[in-house]
Scaffold this motif. Structure first.
Motif, PDB file in Angstrom:
ATOM      1  N   GLN A 119      23.641  46.631  54.437  1.00 39.00           N
ATOM      2  CA  GLN A 119      24.588  45.013  53.811  1.00 39.00           C
ATOM      3  C   GLN A 119      24.092  44.200  52.670  1.00 39.00           C
ATOM      4  O   GLN A 119      25.149  43.580  52.324  1.00 39.00           O
ATOM      5  CB  GLN A 119      24.010  43.718  54.737  1.00 39.00           C
ATOM      6  N   LEU A 120      23.494  45.416  51.923  1.00 41.38           N
ATOM      7  CA  LEU A 120      24.304  44.767  50.586  1.00 41.38           C
ATOM      8  C   LEU A 120      25.479  44.552  50.082  1.00 41.38           C
ATOM      9  O   LEU A 120      26.474  45.696  50.107  1.00 41.38           O
ATOM     10  CB  LEU A 120      23.887  45.782  49.343  1.00 41.38           C
ATOM     11  N   THR A 121      25.931  43.867  49.279  1.00 45.91           N
ATOM     12  CA  THR A 121      27.013  43.371  48.565  1.00 45.91           C
ATOM     13  C   THR A 121      27.709  43.748  47.093  1.00 45.91           C
ATOM     14  O   THR A 121      26.705  44.794  46.770  1.00 45.91           O
ATOM     15  CB  THR A 121      27.210  41.594  48.580  1.00 45.91           C
ATOM     16  N   GLU A 122      28.564  43.633  47.198  1.00 43.15           N
ATOM     17  CA  GLU A 122      29.816  44.151  45.893  1.00 43.15           C
ATOM     18  C   GLU A 122      28.661  44.032  44.654  1.00 43.15           C
ATOM     19  O   GLU A 122      28.477  44.302  43.973  1.00 43.15           O
ATOM     20  CB  GLU A 122      30.768  43.635  45.647  1.00 43.15           C
ATOM     21  N   GLN A 123      28.796  42.310  44.335  1.00 43.71           N
ATOM     22  CA  GLN A 123      27.995  41.473  43.829  1.00 43.71           C
ATOM     23  C   GLN A 123      25.995  41.668  43.287  1.00 43.71           C
ATOM     24  O   GLN A 123      25.965  42.054  41.948  1.00 43.71           O
ATOM     25  CB  GLN A 123      28.069  39.936  43.743  1.00 43.71           C
ATOM     26  N   ALA A 124      25.440  42.199  44.180  1.00 45.82           N
ATOM     27  CA  ALA A 124      24.390  42.559  44.500  1.00 45.82           C
ATOM     28  C   ALA A 124      24.441  43.870  43.784  1.00 45.82           C
ATOM     29  O   ALA A 124      23.208  43.599  42.708  1.00 45.82           O
ATOM     30  CB  ALA A 124      24.152  41.903  45.631  1.00 45.82           C
ATOM     31  N   ARG A 125      24.964  44.258  44.143  1.00 41.64           N
ATOM     32  CA  ARG A 125      24.756  45.990  43.605  1.00 41.64           C
ATOM     33  C   ARG A 125      25.189  45.127  42.220  1.00 41.64           C
ATOM     34  O   ARG A 125      24.867  46.421  41.341  1.00 41.64           O
ATOM     35  CB  ARG A 125      26.023  47.210  43.904  1.00 41.64           C
ATOM     36  N   GLY A 126      26.111  45.130  41.568  1.00 45.13           N
ATOM     37  CA  GLY A 126      26.560  44.389  40.860  1.00 45.13           C
ATOM     38  C   GLY A 126      25.648  44.020  39.278  1.00 45.13           C
ATOM     39  O   GLY A 126      25.328  44.483  38.480  1.00 45.13           O
ATOM     40  N   ILE A 164      23.497  46.061  36.020  1.00 44.42           N
ATOM     41  CA  ILE A 164      23.646  45.269  34.436  1.00 44.42           C
ATOM     42  C   ILE A 164      22.202  45.530  34.409  1.00 44.42           C
ATOM     43  O   ILE A 164      21.788  46.023  32.750  1.00 44.42           O
ATOM     44  CB  ILE A 164      23.767  43.846  34.710  1.00 44.42           C
ATOM     45  N   ALA A 165      20.851  44.957  35.374  1.00 43.67           N
ATOM     46  CA  ALA A 165      19.771  45.138  34.211  1.00 43.67           C
ATOM     47  C   ALA A 165      19.418  46.409  34.455  1.00 43.67           C
ATOM     48  O   ALA A 165      17.990  46.809  33.743  1.00 43.67           O
ATOM     49  CB  ALA A 165      19.369  44.589  36.547  1.00 43.67           C
ATOM     50  N   VAL A 166      20.078  47.719  35.170  1.00 39.84           N
ATOM     51  CA  VAL A 166      19.933  49.015  34.672  1.00 39.84           C
ATOM     52  C   VAL A 166      20.065  49.219  33.596  1.00 39.84           C
ATOM     53  O   VAL A 166      19.482  50.158  33.073  1.00 39.84           O
ATOM     54  CB  VAL A 166      20.249  49.482  36.168  1.00 39.84           C
ATOM     55  N   THR A 167      21.215  49.196  33.105  1.00 43.72           N
ATOM     56  CA  THR A 167      21.806  49.359  32.546  1.00 43.72           C
ATOM     57  C   THR A 167      21.267  48.843  30.875  1.00 43.72           C
ATOM     58  O   THR A 167      21.275  49.487  29.551  1.00 43.72           O
ATOM     59  CB  THR A 167      23.796  48.845  32.709  1.00 43.72           C
ATOM     60  N   ALA A 168      20.542  47.709  31.591  1.00 40.07           N
ATOM     61  CA  ALA A 168      20.068  47.080  30.192  1.00 40.07           C
ATOM     62  C   ALA A 168      18.817  47.797  29.257  1.00 40.07           C
ATOM     63  O   ALA A 168      18.306  47.681  28.508  1.00 40.07           O
ATOM     64  CB  ALA A 168      19.753  45.637  30.713  1.00 40.07           C
ATOM     65  N   ASN A 211      33.507  39.780  30.120  1.00 39.55           N
ATOM     66  CA  ASN A 211      34.742  39.309  30.404  1.00 39.55           C
ATOM     67  C   ASN A 211      33.877  39.753  31.968  1.00 39.55           C
ATOM     68  O   ASN A 211      34.556  39.219  32.852  1.00 39.55           O
ATOM     69  CB  ASN A 211      35.374  40.853  30.604  1.00 39.55           C
ATOM     70  N   GLN A 212      32.844  39.184  32.122  1.00 34.07           N
ATOM     71  CA  GLN A 212      31.761  39.230  33.586  1.00 34.07           C
ATOM     72  C   GLN A 212      32.061  40.312  34.388  1.00 34.07           C
ATOM     73  O   GLN A 212      32.677  39.862  35.479  1.00 34.07           O
ATOM     74  CB  GLN A 212      31.832  37.925  33.883  1.00 34.07           C
ATOM     75  N   GLN A 213      32.477  41.866  33.901  1.00 32.41           N
ATOM     76  CA  GLN A 213      33.066  42.365  34.602  1.00 32.41           C
ATOM     77  C   GLN A 213      31.721  43.712  34.482  1.00 32.41           C
ATOM     78  O   GLN A 213      30.827  44.333  34.529  1.00 32.41           O
ATOM     79  CB  GLN A 213      34.031  43.513  34.126  1.00 32.41           C
ATOM     80  N   TYR A 214      31.454  43.845  36.633  1.00 31.56           N
ATOM     81  CA  TYR A 214      30.048  44.571  36.595  1.00 31.56           C
ATOM     82  C   TYR A 214      31.049  46.040  36.634  1.00 31.56           C
ATOM     83  O   TYR A 214      32.120  46.157  36.186  1.00 31.56           O
ATOM     84  CB  TYR A 214      29.808  44.430  37.884  1.00 31.56           C
ATOM     85  N   PRO A 215      29.803  47.001  36.044  1.00 30.93           N
ATOM     86  CA  PRO A 215      30.234  48.469  36.188  1.00 30.93           C
ATOM     87  C   PRO A 215      31.034  49.275  37.156  1.00 30.93           C
ATOM     88  O   PRO A 215      30.141  48.785  38.334  1.00 30.93           O
ATOM     89  CB  PRO A 215      29.178  49.103  34.934  1.00 30.93           C
ATOM     90  N   THR A 216      32.223  49.175  36.573  1.00 34.51           N
ATOM     91  CA  THR A 216      33.236  50.534  38.001  1.00 34.51           C
ATOM     92  C   THR A 216      31.717  51.691  38.572  1.00 34.51           C
ATOM     93  O   THR A 216      31.133  52.862  37.711  1.00 34.51           O
ATOM     94  CB  THR A 216      34.161  51.191  37.967  1.00 34.51           C
ATOM     95  N   PRO A 217      31.395  51.372  40.001  1.00 39.20           N
ATOM     96  CA  PRO A 217      30.336  52.350  40.439  1.00 39.20           C
ATOM     97  C   PRO A 217      30.924  53.888  40.045  1.00 39.20           C
ATOM     98  O   PRO A 217      31.963  54.444  40.136  1.00 39.20           O
ATOM     99  CB  PRO A 217      30.373  52.325  41.122  1.00 39.20           C
ATOM    100  N   SER A 218      30.109  54.582  39.485  1.00 38.71           N
ATOM    101  CA  SER A 218      30.817  56.495  39.253  1.00 38.71           C
ATOM    102  C   SER A 218      28.899  56.910  39.353  1.00 38.71           C
ATOM    103  O   SER A 218      28.248  56.458  39.999  1.00 38.71           O
ATOM    104  CB  SER A 218      30.928  56.858  37.882  1.00 38.71           C
ATOM    105  N   PHE A 219      28.667  58.026  39.211  1.00 41.27           N
ATOM    106  CA  PHE A 219      27.677  59.152  39.288  1.00 41.27           C
ATOM    107  C   PHE A 219      26.618  58.118  38.169  1.00 41.27           C
ATOM    108  O   PHE A 219      25.423  59.074  37.778  1.00 41.27           O
ATOM    109  CB  PHE A 219      27.661  60.215  39.657  1.00 41.27           C
ATOM    110  N   TYR A 220      27.228  57.495  37.131  1.00 41.37           N
ATOM    111  CA  TYR A 220      26.582  57.779  36.380  1.00 41.37           C
ATOM    112  C   TYR A 220      26.128  56.071  35.488  1.00 41.37           C
ATOM    113  O   TYR A 220      25.933  56.182  34.998  1.00 41.37           O
ATOM    114  CB  TYR A 220      27.300  58.247  34.911  1.00 41.37           C
ATOM    115  N   SER A 221      27.064  55.244  36.905  1.00 39.80           N
ATOM    116  CA  SER A 221      27.005  53.939  36.064  1.00 39.80           C
ATOM    117  C   SER A 221      26.559  52.749  37.731  1.00 39.80           C
ATOM    118  O   SER A 221      27.170  53.484  38.594  1.00 39.80           O
ATOM    119  CB  SER A 221      28.692  53.474  36.050  1.00 39.80           C
TER     120      SER A 221
END
Length: 396
Positions: free
Chosen positions: A311-318, A322-326, A386-396
């Motif tokens: 049930q996870l949403t794209e926004q929640a994943r985003g 952001i938190a993990v990247t920081a 720009n308030q853009q979440y990272p695009t999912p990849s194997f590293y983001s």
């Protein structure tokens, strides 16, 4: 009740067990850093400890730990031996991989068997290395080719491996027994740091792969929930970086208090009062405290996302991204600062090879090169501006 080392499950504390093992591993950490190779005895202790089933739900025979608790255990090992922390953490990353990319009929039996038999899982995925291809020969699918950076593959029971489908060019990921015919693991990892992660290469010589072993439903990076996999990996890195920095600071502090001398030009009567020494330790503390808070916050968000499951949403994943990247950026910067500057508060005698205090920097320097932190900062900049979440990849 399940018994581990003679204790009933109700009395079993994974963190206390990890601390006891870490204290044991610390005794040989310096010698093993110099030796390199496979930490076989230490891996067997992890098998006996029951901690390999830490993230597996209790209903499937595991300990049912949260990601926050699992990562705290990883950090406990990283303070004394970041190689062991890496192979232990990758155990849970590989288990997360089959959970996120596979079906219930796949991951639930693998989880049960892992908990029952203390299976160790190794990594041979590395999506950037496309030298392994897959094709169907006489009705049987095969993986054939080479793979690099196969951390923890040696002495494992199961492997997560990837290949490129020769027809569709699609990335295929499979969970296969390490002992299967045609899998050859090479002892060719001899880097300056993380020297006991067995992150060398592997050959796949026409290795049979069953359709039931392919993780295609829902498959890699197919849903917001499946896209948690790279974030789990990145948060594992952050916790290991943080653990290395904490371990370096602890060893530096002990050396400073017991061995360091006040410089002749200092007005202080002892090292504990020297203003420049205190300045360095103050800066170390601020850097670590900020990194710790960001890392723990990211773990809490990951747990909430994990509980949301499909049930996870794209926004929640985003938000998790952001938190993990920081956290990744903060632990990289704070860790490299401490492991380089720790000699400024320990002095010239602390550079003796017998102590190998440089291992903290070597381990962190090697591991922080896994994927460029500059690109993490670019992602955070894109969010901040720009308030853009990272695009999912194997590293983001």
């Amino acid at each position: 009740m399940m018994k581990i080392h003679g204790m009933e499950e109700a009395q079993f504390s994974p963190l206390e067990t990890a601390r006891a093992l870490a204290a044991q591993f610390a005794k040989s950490a310096v010698a093993r850093d110099q030796l390199g190779g496979t930490p076989k005895a230490e891996r067997d202790e992890l098998r006996k400890s029951g901690l390999l089933a830490l993230i597996i739900p209790r209903t499937l025979g595991g300990l049912g730990a949260s990601w926050a608790d699992t990562l705290e255990t990883v950090r406990e090992f990283a303070r004394v031996d970041s190689s062991i922390a890496q192979v232990f953490a990758f155990q849970h990353l590989m288990l997360a991989t089959v959970r996120l990319f596979g079906t219930e009929s796949q991951w639930q039996p693998w989880f049960r068997e892992t908990a029952r038999n203390n299976w160790f899982w190794g990594n041979a995925l590395n999506p950037l290395d496309t030298r392994t291809s897959s094709q169907v020969v006489n009705g049987q699918r095969e993986f054939h080719g080479k793979k690099s950076f196969c951390s923890g593959a040696t002495d494992s029971d199961m492997l997560i491996a990837s290949a490129i489908d020769a027809v569709t060019q699609q990335l295929l990921i499979a969970a296969i027994p390490t002992a299967r015919e045609g899998i050859i693991l090479h002892q060719d990892w001899d880097n300056i740091g993380q020297r006991q992660t067995d992150s060398g290469s592997a050959d796949f010589e026409h290795v049979r792969v069953e359709e039931s072993e392919l993780l295609t439903q829902p498959g890699p990076l197919s849903t917001p929930f499946a896209c948690l996999r790279p974030l789990i990996a990145q948060l594992i890195f952050s916790n290991i970086y943080l653990g290395i920095a904490e371990g370096a600071l602890a060893e530096a502090r002990q050396y400073t208090l017991k061995q360091s001398r006040v410089w002749s030009a200092s007005l202080a009567s002892n090292i504990q009062e020297d203003p420049y020494t205190l300045l360095h330790y103050g800066e170390f503390w601020v850097g670590l405290e900020g990194a710790r808070l960001l890392t723990d916050r990211a773990a809490a968000l990951l747990d909430a996302a994990w509980a949301s499951a499909e049930q996870l949403t794209e926004q929640a994943r985003g938000e998790v991204a952001i938190a993990v990247t920081a956290a990744k950026v903060a632990t990289t910067k704070a860790g490299l600062d401490i492991t380089q500057r720790m000699f400024e508060v320990t002095g010239a005698r602390a550079t003796t090879a017998a102590l190998r205090l440089d291992r903290f920097w070597r381990n962190l320097r090697v591991y922080t090169l896994h994927d460029p932190v500059d690109f993490k900062l670019r992602e955070l900049g894109d969010w901040a501006l720009n308030q853009q979440y990272p695009t999912p990849s194997f590293y983001s």
